[in-house]
Design a protein around this motif. Structure first.
Motif, PDB file in Angstrom:
ATOM      1  N   ARG A 139       0.855  -1.180   0.000  1.00 13.42           N
ATOM      2  CA  ARG A 139       0.000   0.000   0.000  1.00 13.42           C
ATOM      3  C   ARG A 139       0.893   1.233   0.000  1.00 13.42           C
ATOM      4  O   ARG A 139       1.953   1.241   0.625  1.00 13.42           O
ATOM      5  CB  ARG A 139      -0.904   0.022   1.246  1.00 13.42           C
ATOM      6  CG  ARG A 139      -1.949  -1.086   1.300  1.00 13.42           C
ATOM      7  CD  ARG A 139      -2.500  -1.193   2.717  1.00 13.42           C
ATOM      8  NE  ARG A 139      -3.758  -1.922   2.823  1.00 13.42           N
ATOM      9  CZ  ARG A 139      -3.862  -3.223   2.945  1.00 13.42           C
ATOM     10  NH1 ARG A 139      -2.776  -3.972   2.955  1.00 13.42           N
ATOM     11  NH2 ARG A 139      -5.041  -3.803   3.051  1.00 13.42           N
ATOM     12  N   PHE A 176     -14.067   4.131  11.327  1.00 15.62           N
ATOM     13  CA  PHE A 176     -12.808   3.429  11.574  1.00 15.62           C
ATOM     14  C   PHE A 176     -12.757   2.930  13.011  1.00 15.62           C
ATOM     15  O   PHE A 176     -12.282   1.822  13.287  1.00 15.62           O
ATOM     16  CB  PHE A 176     -11.624   4.352  11.276  1.00 15.62           C
ATOM     17  CG  PHE A 176     -10.267   3.712  11.484  1.00 15.62           C
ATOM     18  CD1 PHE A 176      -9.976   2.463  10.968  1.00 15.62           C
ATOM     19  CD2 PHE A 176      -9.282   4.382  12.195  1.00 15.62           C
ATOM     20  CE1 PHE A 176      -8.722   1.873  11.144  1.00 15.62           C
ATOM     21  CE2 PHE A 176      -8.030   3.812  12.386  1.00 15.62           C
ATOM     22  CZ  PHE A 176      -7.747   2.560  11.865  1.00 15.62           C
ATOM     23  N   TRP A 186     -14.650  -0.135  13.120  1.00 16.71           N
ATOM     24  CA  TRP A 186     -13.858  -1.202  12.480  1.00 16.71           C
ATOM     25  C   TRP A 186     -12.841  -1.760  13.479  1.00 16.71           C
ATOM     26  O   TRP A 186     -12.646  -2.985  13.572  1.00 16.71           O
ATOM     27  CB  TRP A 186     -13.146  -0.658  11.242  1.00 16.71           C
ATOM     28  CG  TRP A 186     -12.353  -1.682  10.489  1.00 16.71           C
ATOM     29  CD1 TRP A 186     -12.796  -2.485   9.471  1.00 16.71           C
ATOM     30  CD2 TRP A 186     -10.967  -2.037  10.694  1.00 16.71           C
ATOM     31  NE1 TRP A 186     -11.784  -3.308   9.033  1.00 16.71           N
ATOM     32  CE2 TRP A 186     -10.663  -3.061   9.766  1.00 16.71           C
ATOM     33  CE3 TRP A 186      -9.986  -1.595  11.567  1.00 16.71           C
ATOM     34  CZ2 TRP A 186      -9.392  -3.635   9.685  1.00 16.71           C
ATOM     35  CZ3 TRP A 186      -8.710  -2.179  11.499  1.00 16.71           C
ATOM     36  CH2 TRP A 186      -8.432  -3.180  10.568  1.00 16.71           C
ATOM     37  N   HIS A 197     -12.191  -5.584  15.001  1.00 17.40           N
ATOM     38  CA  HIS A 197     -10.952  -6.287  14.645  1.00 17.40           C
ATOM     39  C   HIS A 197      -9.917  -6.247  15.767  1.00 17.40           C
ATOM     40  O   HIS A 197      -8.729  -6.508  15.526  1.00 17.40           O
ATOM     41  CB  HIS A 197     -10.351  -5.664  13.378  1.00 17.40           C
ATOM     42  CG  HIS A 197     -11.157  -5.899  12.138  1.00 17.40           C
ATOM     43  ND1 HIS A 197     -12.273  -5.155  11.830  1.00 17.40           N
ATOM     44  CD2 HIS A 197     -11.019  -6.804  11.127  1.00 17.40           C
ATOM     45  CE1 HIS A 197     -12.789  -5.584  10.699  1.00 17.40           C
ATOM     46  NE2 HIS A 197     -12.060  -6.591  10.256  1.00 17.40           N
ATOM     47  N   GLU A 235      -3.235  -8.764   7.412  1.00 14.40           N
ATOM     48  CA  GLU A 235      -4.159  -7.915   6.654  1.00 14.40           C
ATOM     49  C   GLU A 235      -4.787  -6.849   7.554  1.00 14.40           C
ATOM     50  O   GLU A 235      -4.916  -5.681   7.156  1.00 14.40           O
ATOM     51  CB  GLU A 235      -5.254  -8.767   6.022  1.00 14.40           C
ATOM     52  CG  GLU A 235      -6.198  -8.006   5.102  1.00 14.40           C
ATOM     53  CD  GLU A 235      -5.505  -7.361   3.920  1.00 14.40           C
ATOM     54  OE1 GLU A 235      -5.988  -6.308   3.450  1.00 14.40           O
ATOM     55  OE2 GLU A 235      -4.467  -7.878   3.446  1.00 14.40           O
ATOM     56  N   ALA A 236      -5.160  -7.232   8.761  1.00 14.27           N
ATOM     57  CA  ALA A 236      -5.747  -6.264   9.683  1.00 14.27           C
ATOM     58  C   ALA A 236      -4.741  -5.177  10.043  1.00 14.27           C
ATOM     59  O   ALA A 236      -5.076  -3.980  10.059  1.00 14.27           O
ATOM     60  CB  ALA A 236      -6.244  -6.965  10.950  1.00 14.27           C
ATOM     61  N   GLU A 240      -4.142  -2.798   7.065  1.00 15.30           N
ATOM     62  CA  GLU A 240      -5.281  -1.884   6.877  1.00 15.30           C
ATOM     63  C   GLU A 240      -5.277  -0.791   7.940  1.00 15.30           C
ATOM     64  O   GLU A 240      -5.490   0.391   7.628  1.00 15.30           O
ATOM     65  CB  GLU A 240      -6.586  -2.667   6.929  1.00 15.30           C
ATOM     66  CG  GLU A 240      -7.845  -1.827   6.761  1.00 15.30           C
ATOM     67  CD  GLU A 240      -7.976  -1.184   5.389  1.00 15.30           C
ATOM     68  OE1 GLU A 240      -8.844  -0.301   5.245  1.00 15.30           O
ATOM     69  OE2 GLU A 240      -7.221  -1.551   4.461  1.00 15.30           O
ATOM     70  N   ALA A 241      -5.039  -1.166   9.195  1.00 13.56           N
ATOM     71  CA  ALA A 241      -5.011  -0.169  10.268  1.00 13.56           C
ATOM     72  C   ALA A 241      -3.902   0.847  10.050  1.00 13.56           C
ATOM     73  O   ALA A 241      -4.090   2.055  10.273  1.00 13.56           O
ATOM     74  CB  ALA A 241      -4.838  -0.864  11.616  1.00 13.56           C
ATOM     75  N   ALA A 249      -2.504   1.678   7.116  1.00 13.42           N
ATOM     76  CA  ALA A 249      -2.809   2.495   5.943  1.00 13.42           C
ATOM     77  C   ALA A 249      -3.851   3.569   6.248  1.00 13.42           C
ATOM     78  O   ALA A 249      -3.705   4.738   5.860  1.00 13.42           O
ATOM     79  CB  ALA A 249      -3.280   1.608   4.794  1.00 13.42           C
ATOM     80  N   VAL A 250      -4.919   3.198   6.956  1.00  7.99           N
ATOM     81  CA  VAL A 250      -5.957   4.172   7.299  1.00  7.99           C
ATOM     82  C   VAL A 250      -5.374   5.265   8.191  1.00  7.99           C
ATOM     83  O   VAL A 250      -5.616   6.462   7.988  1.00  7.99           O
ATOM     84  CB  VAL A 250      -7.152   3.487   7.986  1.00  7.99           C
ATOM     85  CG1 VAL A 250      -8.135   4.531   8.518  1.00  7.99           C
ATOM     86  CG2 VAL A 250      -7.865   2.565   7.013  1.00  7.99           C
TER      87      VAL A 250
END
Length: 355
Positions: free
Chosen positions: A2, A194, A197, A201, A211-212, A215-216, A218-219
């Motif tokens: 990412r 978020f 989310w 998670h 993956e979790a 994503e955390a 990147a956000v």
């Protein structure tokens, strides 16, 4: 992989997030434009990753500074050690300082890069979750003083941030939890979706689900990159990123930087800020309860450590960088996803909360 971009005109730079990025020697070498490279790391990180980075930069004139780990090392003396190493290296104005480690390493290395010959190139290779989502992004560099945290420093943006998520495999669980406090902050101040989310998670994040975590990260980085682009030197909106930090930094300083980890202190600070918001009639108690409940699920503290006096903490808070002429400016909220800069909170309210 990412990628998030920090848009700062000619000084824009990428944040790359992915597994195995430190193994891409060509990509790392491309970030170093001159001949001299100083790698700054610490005794915890060096055995795992220093040789790998040195191999990627083979062909350059390199040296490494290996600092003792810990917030208590973020001092003017260690800053001086890095400058001395740059001098010994013969580093010229096209030198690059590489920060390989967590927030302490990044802050020290970045401050040295900002000061050496009035500013040289700087690359962040964060190896902790907290550094990946917060301290490596945005160009804040600093050292601590006995009287307060991050009181001496400079804004100096990196040329790139390379967040290799595989480094989190060797991160102690306590450090991982501490980094998650800063992740929660982004949901708390600006993104209720978020936050929800994260509630869904929490266990996956603690279990280091790749993956979790990606994503955390990147956000969180997208949120911070946007704020930094709009307010690089913290004149307005960027102050909101300090939710919980005025309380948290006071705790760290009062404990002599040897008690709670930074993220742990910020977790306590966020709960205090949320409770103060409720106490002042600004926010619903239910949202403060949700925040505390998520932090507990992530294994983070939510109460002041014993032995810290309310007046002493308030005095520490007055040295916060957001204060103006000794008057506090606190980051409070109106509930999840809605933070504000608040002035003129009565001392009596703060002391009542801390007691």
């Amino acid at each position: 992989m990412r990628e998030v971009k920090v848009e700062l005109g000619e000084r824009a730079y990428p944040i790359r997030i992915g597994a195995g990025l430190l193994q891409d020697g060509a990509a790392l070498s491309a970030l170093v434009t001159g001949q001299h490279v100083l790698i700054v790391t610490d005794g915890n990180v060096a055995p795992h990753y220093l040789a790998q980075v040195q191999q990627a930069l083979a062909g350059k004139t390199t040296n490494a500074v290996i600092l003792p780990p810990g917030e208590q090392e973020k001092t003017l003396a260690r800053f001086g050690d890095i400058l001395a190493a740059l001098a010994a290296l013969g580093a010229s104005r096209d030198a690059t300082v590489v920060a390989l480690g967590g927030g302490v390493v990044g802050d020290l290395a970045g401050f040295a890069a900002a000061c050496w010959m009035r500013g040289v190139r700087f690359v962040q290779l964060p190896t902790t979750l907290l550094a990946m989502v917060d301290s490596s992004v945005g160009g804040k560099t600093a050292v601590d003083l006995p009287s307060g945290k991050n009181l001496v420093g400079a804004f100096h943006q990196p040329a790139a941030v390379i967040a290799d998520t595989r480094t989190l495999d060797t991160l102690p669980l306590r450090e991982l939890r501490a980094g998650l406090a800063e992740v929660v902050k982004y949901g708390a101040i600006a993104d209720a979706e978020f936050f929800a989310w994260l509630e869904g998670h929490a266990e996956a994040l603690i279990a280091r689900d790749p993956e979790a975590l990606a994503e955390a990260i990147a956000v969180s980085c997208r949120q911070k990159a946007g704020v930094v682009a709009r307010d690089e030197t913290e004149q307005g909106e960027r102050m909101l990123l300090n939710f919980g930090h005025t309380f948290g930094h006071a705790i760290e300083t009062e404990q002599g930087y040897g008690g709670l980890l930074h993220g742990e202190a910020i977790a306590v600070g966020m709960v205090l800020a949320a409770k103060l918001s409720t106490q002042l009639g600004r926010a619903p108690a239910a949202d403060a309860d949700r925040l505390a409940a998520l932090l507990v699920r992530l294994g983070l503290p939510i109460a002041l450590p014993p032995g810290l006096g309310a007046p002493a903490l308030l005095q520490r808070m007055r040295l916060d960088k957001k204060a103006v002429s000794g008057a506090l400016r606190l980051i409070l909220w109106r509930g999840l996803g809605q933070a504000d800069v608040v002035r003129d909170v009565p001392d009596t309210e703060i002391l009542s909360l801390l007691r």
